[in-house]
Design an enzyme around this catalytic site. Structure first.
Site, PDB file in Angstrom:
ATOM      1  N   HIS A 120       0.812  -1.212   0.000  1.00 28.82           N
ATOM      2  CA  HIS A 120       0.000   0.000   0.000  1.00 28.82           C
ATOM      3  C   HIS A 120       0.848   1.266   0.000  1.00 28.82           C
ATOM      4  O   HIS A 120       1.935   1.314   0.561  1.00 28.82           O
ATOM      5  CB  HIS A 120      -0.944   0.004   1.209  1.00 28.82           C
ATOM      6  CG  HIS A 120      -0.237  -0.035   2.534  1.00 28.82           C
ATOM      7  ND1 HIS A 120       0.325   1.079   3.124  1.00 28.82           N
ATOM      8  CD2 HIS A 120      -0.006  -1.066   3.386  1.00 28.82           C
ATOM      9  CE1 HIS A 120       0.854   0.746   4.291  1.00 28.82           C
ATOM     10  NE2 HIS A 120       0.676  -0.558   4.470  1.00 28.82           N
ATOM     11  N   ASP A 121       0.347   2.281  -0.683  1.00 29.49           N
ATOM     12  CA  ASP A 121       0.952   3.614  -0.726  1.00 29.49           C
ATOM     13  C   ASP A 121       2.312   3.638  -1.409  1.00 29.49           C
ATOM     14  O   ASP A 121       3.057   4.614  -1.271  1.00 29.49           O
ATOM     15  CB  ASP A 121       1.069   4.213   0.674  1.00 29.49           C
ATOM     16  CG  ASP A 121      -0.270   4.301   1.386  1.00 29.49           C
ATOM     17  OD1 ASP A 121      -1.049   5.207   1.065  1.00 29.49           O
ATOM     18  OD2 ASP A 121      -0.538   3.453   2.272  1.00 29.49           O
ATOM     19  N   GLY A 138       4.824  -1.277   2.554  1.00 35.35           N
ATOM     20  CA  GLY A 138       4.070  -0.051   2.362  1.00 35.35           C
ATOM     21  C   GLY A 138       4.957   1.178   2.284  1.00 35.35           C
ATOM     22  O   GLY A 138       6.031   1.234   2.885  1.00 35.35           O
TER      23      GLY A 138
END
Length: 259
Positions: A120-121, A138
């Protein structure tokens, strides 16, 4: 539009008329898929995913699934933004961002091999190669034209610079500077990505300038701050040397040491 009869495509998904969807693939609502993109068999494209043009998603790949973050609210309408001409091989998985205004972003012409994980991100630039079974935690940022080998694990919030190469099975816990090769557990710099720079058309003079910059940083006996100041005093630094200086100056986690 070529959609296999066993595929499930939500009526609120937006697919260009040229998109192909293979057997047993699932495309959720709030998905946009651009011209010429091919979704092969058994793939799943989650809500909030945006594809540009001419991407290819191979069998079993998972794009835009919710992040592996224990504090994440699954009702958050976060996004996965993907550019053009990317390839996602078998069972690769890309996780969407944790916040509405913080999407996972993948640029153009990236090649993500089988079972690779982009957390994520994460933010990826263009023309990167992510090989089989690697893990980007992440909030990892990868520049352009980096090569990350198989089974590499990159710690969250790390940066990987342009044209960097990371050897297989490495454990990356600090930033990998541009144009360099890193290896080990934990990972350290072992030299320039000479082969990558030659293939990219870097002149011998430019490769020498990059090499000399790293000699100043790593082998002059000065600390990083003083070495960077010395480099900044030099006249006519090429853009690539300035990129190296700025990479070190802007690093939050710290740039990894030379072996």
């Amino acid at each position: 539009m070529k959609i296999h009869p066993t595929a499930i495509v939500d009526s609120k998904a937006e697919l260009h008329e040229s998109v192909e969807v293979g057997a047993y693939s699932i495309i959720e609502k709030d998905v946009v898929i651009g011209e010429g993109t091919v979704i092969e068999t058994g793939a799943r494209i989650f809500a909030g995913t945006r594809f540009g043009k001419f991407n290819k998603v191979h069998h079993g790949a998972v794009i835009g699934v919710g992040p592996q973050d224990l504090g994440f609210d699954p009702n958050t309408a976060s996004k996965t933004i993907i550019g053009d001409n990317n390839t996602f091989k078998e069972y690769s998985n890309i996780h969407r961002g944790t916040k509405v205004d913080s999407p996972t972003v993948i640029g153009n012409r990236n090649y993500v091999m089988g079972n690779a994980h982009v957390g994520h991100d994460c933010i990826l630039g263009d023309d990167n190669i992510l090989t089989h079974g690697l893990v980007l935690a992440g909030h990892v940022t990868v520049g352009n034209k980096a090569f990350i080998s198989g089974l590499v694990a990159v710690h969250q919030f790390c940066f990987v610079g342009d044209y960097a190469m990371i050897a297989g099975c490495s454990k990356v816990v600090q930033d990998v500077p541009p144009y360099a090769t890193a290896d080990g557990n934990p990972c350290t710099i072992i030299g320039l990505n000479t082969v990558g720079l030659k293939r990219a058309g870097f002149s011998p003079e430019l490769r020498t300038a990059i090499k000399n910059a790293y000699k100043t940083i790593y082998h002059s006996g000065m600390n990083y701050r003083t070495a960077l100041e010395e480099l900044e005093k030099q006249s006519n630094n090429p853009k690539e040397v300035l990129d190296i200086i700025n990479f070190f100056k802007n690093s939050d986690r710290g740039v990894m040491n030379h072996r």
